[in-house]
Design an enzyme around this catalytic site. Structure first.
Site, PDB file in Angstrom:
ATOM      1  N   ALA A  33     -19.583 -25.737  12.836  1.00 15.95           N
ATOM      2  CA  ALA A  33     -20.517 -24.898  12.063  1.00 15.95           C
ATOM      3  C   ALA A  33     -20.956 -23.674  12.850  1.00 15.95           C
ATOM      4  O   ALA A  33     -21.423 -22.701  12.277  1.00 15.95           O
ATOM      5  CB  ALA A  33     -21.735 -25.728  11.664  1.00 15.95           C
ATOM      6  N   LYS A 105     -24.272 -34.802 -10.385  1.00 15.02           N
ATOM      7  CA  LYS A 105     -23.319 -34.299 -11.389  1.00 15.02           C
ATOM      8  C   LYS A 105     -23.961 -34.161 -12.759  1.00 15.02           C
ATOM      9  O   LYS A 105     -23.665 -33.240 -13.504  1.00 15.02           O
ATOM     10  CB  LYS A 105     -22.097 -35.207 -11.472  1.00 15.02           C
ATOM     11  N   GLY A 134     -16.887 -38.106  -5.060  1.00 13.71           N
ATOM     12  CA  GLY A 134     -17.446 -38.526  -3.766  1.00 13.71           C
ATOM     13  C   GLY A 134     -16.844 -37.820  -2.575  1.00 13.71           C
ATOM     14  O   GLY A 134     -17.020 -36.620  -2.377  1.00 13.71           O
ATOM     15  N   ILE A 136     -13.743 -37.080  -1.822  1.00 19.03           N
ATOM     16  CA  ILE A 136     -12.539 -36.256  -1.987  1.00 19.03           C
ATOM     17  C   ILE A 136     -12.972 -34.787  -2.106  1.00 19.03           C
ATOM     18  O   ILE A 136     -13.783 -34.472  -2.976  1.00 19.03           O
ATOM     19  CB  ILE A 136     -11.759 -36.652  -3.267  1.00 19.03           C
ATOM     20  N   GLU A 190     -23.453 -51.000 -11.796  1.00 18.68           N
ATOM     21  CA  GLU A 190     -24.914 -50.991 -11.778  1.00 18.68           C
ATOM     22  C   GLU A 190     -25.448 -52.022 -12.775  1.00 18.68           C
ATOM     23  O   GLU A 190     -24.748 -52.410 -13.711  1.00 18.68           O
ATOM     24  CB  GLU A 190     -25.418 -49.616 -12.237  1.00 18.68           C
ATOM     25  N   LYS A 205     -18.385 -35.139 -14.433  1.00 17.99           N
ATOM     26  CA  LYS A 205     -17.528 -34.656 -13.340  1.00 17.99           C
ATOM     27  C   LYS A 205     -16.408 -33.747 -13.869  1.00 17.99           C
ATOM     28  O   LYS A 205     -16.123 -32.699 -13.279  1.00 17.99           O
ATOM     29  CB  LYS A 205     -16.943 -35.854 -12.580  1.00 17.99           C
TER      30      LYS A 205
HETATM   31  N1  HSE Z   1     -20.920 -44.460 -10.512  1.00 15.57           N
HETATM   32  C1  HSE Z   1     -19.886 -43.643  -9.988  1.00 15.57           C
HETATM   33  C2  HSE Z   1     -18.571 -44.400 -10.009  1.00 15.57           C
HETATM   34  C3  HSE Z   1     -20.100 -43.179  -8.595  1.00 15.57           C
HETATM   35  O1  HSE Z   1     -18.498 -45.554 -10.412  1.00 15.57           O
HETATM   36  O2  HSE Z   1     -17.579 -43.802  -9.634  1.00 15.57           O
HETATM   37  C4  HSE Z   1     -21.001 -42.020  -8.501  1.00 15.57           C
HETATM   38  O3  HSE Z   1     -20.569 -40.959  -9.249  1.00 15.57           O
END
Ligand code: HSE
Length: 440
Positions: A33, A105, A134, A136, A190, A205
């Site tokens: 940086a 997002k 994530g 990538i 979740e 996304k």
């Molecule tokens: N809940 C997302 C997934 C991860 O299952 O890919 C965070 O965006």
């Protein structure tokens, strides 16, 4: 040079990872940086947990606004999530002249136009590598690495939860509800998995990727969103027999008439790399006119993979924040006064191919009637699979499954043909329709 000072809003899974990776790799990150990057302030409602993560020397507060008000803080990292308070705090941080890094997002896909305009007016950066896939670096690839290209299409597995569920359904032949419960028990889904299983997270996304790829405003409300809750184990099995796997894809394509922007389950040829992305992994395929097809694969969630993306944004800001704002990489890849007005196409205008499963009476003339009706609508058939009635309905069954793969057709044309097929007395149950993507 004095280290750049960072304030975190929220220190849960991603915040903790960010703190730990920054501390572990601080020397190397500083050499890249050109100056140190230090988290000096953290806001979290659970101050005890936050203190346990950061230890001595970092100021921990419960009030996020205290971070925004601190004149020493250069960059605010928003890791709260959702559209509520997070939106207010991001706008307040921008108004206070702070650069913002976010993994949110949902916020950017829905309110991105307002947020990027505010940031542009104030001359600050809003960086969001962690918001898509994530760890990538797909935002960087689309916005910078592929900047020479006219991007033609993107197709991605950009939700790990649903990819894990689909992989388990295929491997074990189980139905959706059983696998969802197992995924929740293992922590892959979740407690409230709605955004994941209904395709909303993937749509957030792909909306962001579409804006960057084609220079259009973020338009989540125009995206077609379908999840995996209605997928039957039997369709996964039939697809496999025909040489395909079913994946939840986020797809955006440039067409002469406009942009396709859609999330839905899709049959993908088993031989494609994308079809072999298993478990909770993510992968994105991008096709550009110059580069051809490129593939990006990795972990789409998790503490340190997501931290990897957050810190990449912090390094970018550390390098660029003294540059004239007009010469930084634009938030959405294209300069705000050079955006395209290509419209997002309605689903009836989308052209793709299809898998149809019809539960039919096993009697003379049914196949001819069905294929004749499709031919009359100008829909060309690619393959037909008919199961033995006994295999489908048990011994002595008088019903069977007829599976048809079509060539490319306009979705509106297929909708009309399906309505006619559904009205045939020999079609005995609602027709199952899954889109197919050859990705060639
Ligand atoms: N809940 C997302 C997934 C991860 O299952 O890919 C965070 O965006």
């Amino acid at each position: 040079m004095k280290p750049i000072q960072v304030g975190l809003l929220g220190i849960g899974t991603v915040g903790s990872g960010t703190f730990q990776v920054l501390r572990r790799n601080q020397e190397e990150i500083k050499r890249r940086a050109g100056r140190g990057i230090e988290i000096t302030m953290v806001a979290d409602l659970d101050t005890a947990r936050a203190k346990a993560v950061v230890g001595e020397g970092v100021q921990v507060v419960a009030d996020a606004r205290a971070v925004i008000a601190n004149p020493e803080i250069d960059i605010v990292v928003e890791l709260i999530g959702g559209y509520g308070i997070a939106k207010q705090l991001v706008l307040e941080a921008i108004a206070a002249g702070k650069h913002v890094v976010t993994a949110n997002k949902a916020l950017l896909a829905v309110h991105g136009t307002e947020i990027f305009a505010a940031a542009h007016a104030k001359g600050v950066m809003v960086a969001f590598e962690a918001a898509v896939a994530g760890g990538i670096p797909i935002i960087k690839a689309l916005r910078e690495g592929l900047t020479a290209n006219s991007i033609q299409w993107i197709a991605g597995i950009i939700n790990g939860t649903t990819n894990f569920i689909l992989s388990e359904m295929r491997d074990k032949g189980l139905d959706f509800d059983t696998v969802l419960k197992e995924a929740q028990r293992l922590g892959y889904a979740e407690a409230d998995p709605t955004f994941d299983i209904e395709g909303v997270d993937a749509a957030h996304k792909v909306t962001l990727m579409s804006a960057i790829a084609f220079g259009i405003p973020v338009q989540f409300d125009r995206a077609h969103v379908e999840g995996i809750t209605k997928l039957a184990a039997q369709d996964i099995k039939y697809a496999e027999q025909l040489g395909y796997r079913i994946k939840l894809l986020g797809i955006t394509k440039r067409k002469a008439q406009g942009i396709e922007l859609r999330v839905h389950p899709a049959l993908v040829p088993s031989k494609r790399l994308l079809a072999n992305v298993e478990g909770a992994m993510n992968a994105v395929v991008v096709n550009g006119d110059a580069v051809g097809t490129t593939l990006y694969y990795g972990k789409g969630a998790g503490s340190e993979p997501t931290a990897s993306a957050v810190i990449a944004d912090l390094v970018d800001i550390a390098r660029l924040h003294t540059a004239d704002a007009a010469h930084r990489v634009p938030h959405l890849a294209f300069h705000p006064d050079a955006m395209s007005d290509l419209k997002v196409l309605p689903m009836a205008e989308v052209v793709t191919s299809y898998y149809l499963r019809l539960r039919v009476a096993d009697e003379a003339g049914v196949l001819a009637k069905v294929t004749g009706l499709l031919a009359g609508a100008g829909i060309s058939i690619d393959a037909v699979l008919q199961r033995e009635a006994d295999e489908v309905g048990g011994e002595g069954s008088t019903q069977t499954d007829l599976i048809i793969l079509t060539h490319d057709t306009r979705e509106g044309t297929l909708d009309d043909a399906m309505a006619q097929l559904q009205a045939l007395p020999t079609v005995l149950a609602p027709i199952v329709r899954i889109r197919k993507e050859e990705l060639s």
